[in-house]
Scaffold this active site. Structure first.
Site, PDB file in Angstrom:
ATOM      1  N   GLU A 141     -47.483  61.216   2.284  1.00  0.00           N
ATOM      2  CA  GLU A 141     -48.232  60.633   3.220  1.00  0.00           C
ATOM      3  C   GLU A 141     -49.904  60.901   3.082  1.00  0.00           C
ATOM      4  O   GLU A 141     -50.567  60.054   3.399  1.00  0.00           O
ATOM      5  CB  GLU A 141     -48.266  61.490   4.677  1.00  0.00           C
ATOM      6  CG  GLU A 141     -46.900  60.827   5.461  1.00  0.00           C
ATOM      7  CD  GLU A 141     -46.892  59.697   5.951  1.00  0.00           C
ATOM      8  OE1 GLU A 141     -47.997  58.905   5.834  1.00  0.00           O
ATOM      9  OE2 GLU A 141     -46.101  59.164   6.761  1.00  0.00           O
ATOM     10  N   LYS A 151     -52.994  69.047   6.196  1.00  0.00           N
ATOM     11  CA  LYS A 151     -52.135  69.951   5.337  1.00  0.00           C
ATOM     12  C   LYS A 151     -51.421  69.379   4.025  1.00  0.00           C
ATOM     13  O   LYS A 151     -51.197  69.794   2.919  1.00  0.00           O
ATOM     14  CB  LYS A 151     -51.043  70.557   5.986  1.00  0.00           C
ATOM     15  CG  LYS A 151     -50.158  70.111   6.821  1.00  0.00           C
ATOM     16  CD  LYS A 151     -48.872  69.569   5.919  1.00  0.00           C
ATOM     17  CE  LYS A 151     -47.853  68.610   6.809  1.00  0.00           C
ATOM     18  NZ  LYS A 151     -46.436  68.403   5.919  1.00  0.00           N
ATOM     19  N   ARG A 172     -42.988  66.681  -0.527  1.00  0.00           N
ATOM     20  CA  ARG A 172     -43.338  65.395  -1.185  1.00  0.00           C
ATOM     21  C   ARG A 172     -44.913  65.421  -1.682  1.00  0.00           C
ATOM     22  O   ARG A 172     -45.084  65.019  -2.957  1.00  0.00           O
ATOM     23  CB  ARG A 172     -43.260  64.226  -0.512  1.00  0.00           C
ATOM     24  CG  ARG A 172     -41.646  64.148   0.265  1.00  0.00           C
ATOM     25  CD  ARG A 172     -41.586  63.018   1.301  1.00  0.00           C
ATOM     26  NE  ARG A 172     -40.312  62.992   1.776  1.00  0.00           N
ATOM     27  CZ  ARG A 172     -39.800  61.873   2.640  1.00  0.00           C
ATOM     28  NH1 ARG A 172     -40.679  61.253   3.138  1.00  0.00           N
ATOM     29  NH2 ARG A 172     -38.504  62.012   3.234  1.00  0.00           N
ATOM     30  N   LYS A 184     -47.176  62.601  10.318  1.00  0.00           N
ATOM     31  CA  LYS A 184     -48.422  63.490  10.284  1.00  0.00           C
ATOM     32  C   LYS A 184     -49.303  62.569   9.146  1.00  0.00           C
ATOM     33  O   LYS A 184     -49.240  62.740   7.915  1.00  0.00           O
ATOM     34  CB  LYS A 184     -47.712  64.645   9.418  1.00  0.00           C
ATOM     35  CG  LYS A 184     -46.779  65.484  10.304  1.00  0.00           C
ATOM     36  CD  LYS A 184     -46.251  66.774   9.374  1.00  0.00           C
ATOM     37  CE  LYS A 184     -45.395  67.568  10.676  1.00  0.00           C
ATOM     38  NZ  LYS A 184     -44.797  68.797   9.802  1.00  0.00           N
TER      39      LYS A 184
END
Length: 333
Positions: A281, A191, A255, A106
């Protein structure tokens, strides 16, 4: 029986291997660490990422990617997004012809601003029709202990989406299919950035009104970018959009939210990253997402402020004022 190679033995890769095995697929799992692979194959746990959660005994793990990929009908890619291209350069000779490649990542690639499915097609030298993506409210630790959830499997080829959906349809894991790869991927990538912003608010001690505002307006800017790139807005109101956004922004298992909390409490990026312990990420993908938005004339003020805090050294205490001080306009996308 569908043969599936899962490349990546982190928390989500291992968890998705669990789902596939529970759904009846024959699963091989690749990992870099011989210790992790040995533990998965013989002790049937992955304590580094999933604690003492028991794994199906049918999962076979190996550090030999060629062996794991041999004869696979589906190859699942579950590595950090910024390492994907380099890994595929190595794995490409061993990917069986005709195998469907599935992205669990993602993010958006640094330097190219490509979505992960685009990186897969380019680096693996396959047609986009052979690529599928999986996204949704998929917090790994909850799924690993078989808590009910749903997800979206998207591919421009509806038959390939259905093949992957069948392979991962377990009693506790319900996949829906979609051909809107752009919408599904953007929902999953953006997101993370919004969750980081929510985490900052949490870390600063701000309340639910603030967090609800960030989530709602974050969805709006995700939808604006999606529409500009050809996504269906309905996709972003579904599991891969709103569903994933709510889960990632609300859960302490996230995370990106965890990293944001650390930043909101006054830690710098290096300290916050150490506190989060795992890859977030949003740190790497927030800049290419913003670059993608600017290239298409799309306003993404929350993403912009995250970039300023994470990479520009901006003070988190001034983030709210910069957002709220923007010129007013009618509510909407």
């Amino acid at each position: 029986m569908t043969r599936v190679a899962v490349l990546g033995s982190g928390s989500w890769g291992t968890t998705f291997a669990v789902v596939l095995a529970d759904a009846g697929a024959k699963v091989g799992l690749w990992g870099r660490s011989p210790e992790v692979c040995d533990e998965v194959s013989h002790r049937h746990t992955n304590t580094r990422y999933l604690g003492d959660t028991p794994l199906p005994e049918t999962i076979e793990a190996s550090t030999d990617a060629a062996a794991v990929l041999e004869g696979a009908d589906v190859a699942v890619l579950a590595v950090p997004s910024q390492t994907l291209r380099g890994n595929l350069d190595r794995w490409r000779p061993w990917i069986p012809g005709g195998a469907v490649l599935v992205s669990l990542m993602k993010g958006v690639e640094l330097g190219t601003n490509l979505r992960m499915s685009q990186v897969v097609a380019e680096a693996a030298q396959v047609q986009p029709e052979r690529v599928a993506v999986v996204s949704g409210p998929n917090l790994a630790r909850e799924i690993a202990v078989r808590q009910p959830t749903a997800t979206v499997v998207a591919s421009v080829d509806a038959d390939h989406a259905e093949l992957v959906a069948q392979a991962c349809s377990a009693p506790y894991f319900r996949p829906y299919t979609n051909t809107d790869v752009v919408g599904v991927e953007l929902g999953g990538a953006v997101k993370n950035v919004i969750a980081l912003a929510v985490g900052i608010a949490e870390g600063m001690g701000l309340g639910d009104n603030t967090k609800a505002t960030i989530i709602t307006r974050g969805l709006a800017e995700t939808a604006r970018l999606g529409v500009a790139l050809g996504a269906d807005p309905v996709t972003l109101a579904g599991l891969a959009g709103l569903g994933d956004l709510v889960a990632t922004c609300a859960s302490p298992l996230s995370r990106n939210r965890t990293l944001g909390v650390a930043l909101g409490r006054g830690l710098d990026l290096a300290q916050a990253t150490a506190a989060a312990k795992h890859t977030a990420e949003a740190v790497m993908s927030c800049r290419p997402i913003l670059e993608l938005a600017r290239a298409h004339g799309v306003e993404m003020p929350i993403t912009e402020q995250v970039v300023e805090v994470v990479h520009g050294g901006a003070d988190v205490s001034e983030m709210g004022g910069r957002l709220l001080g923007r010129p007013r306009k009618p509510e909407g996308l």
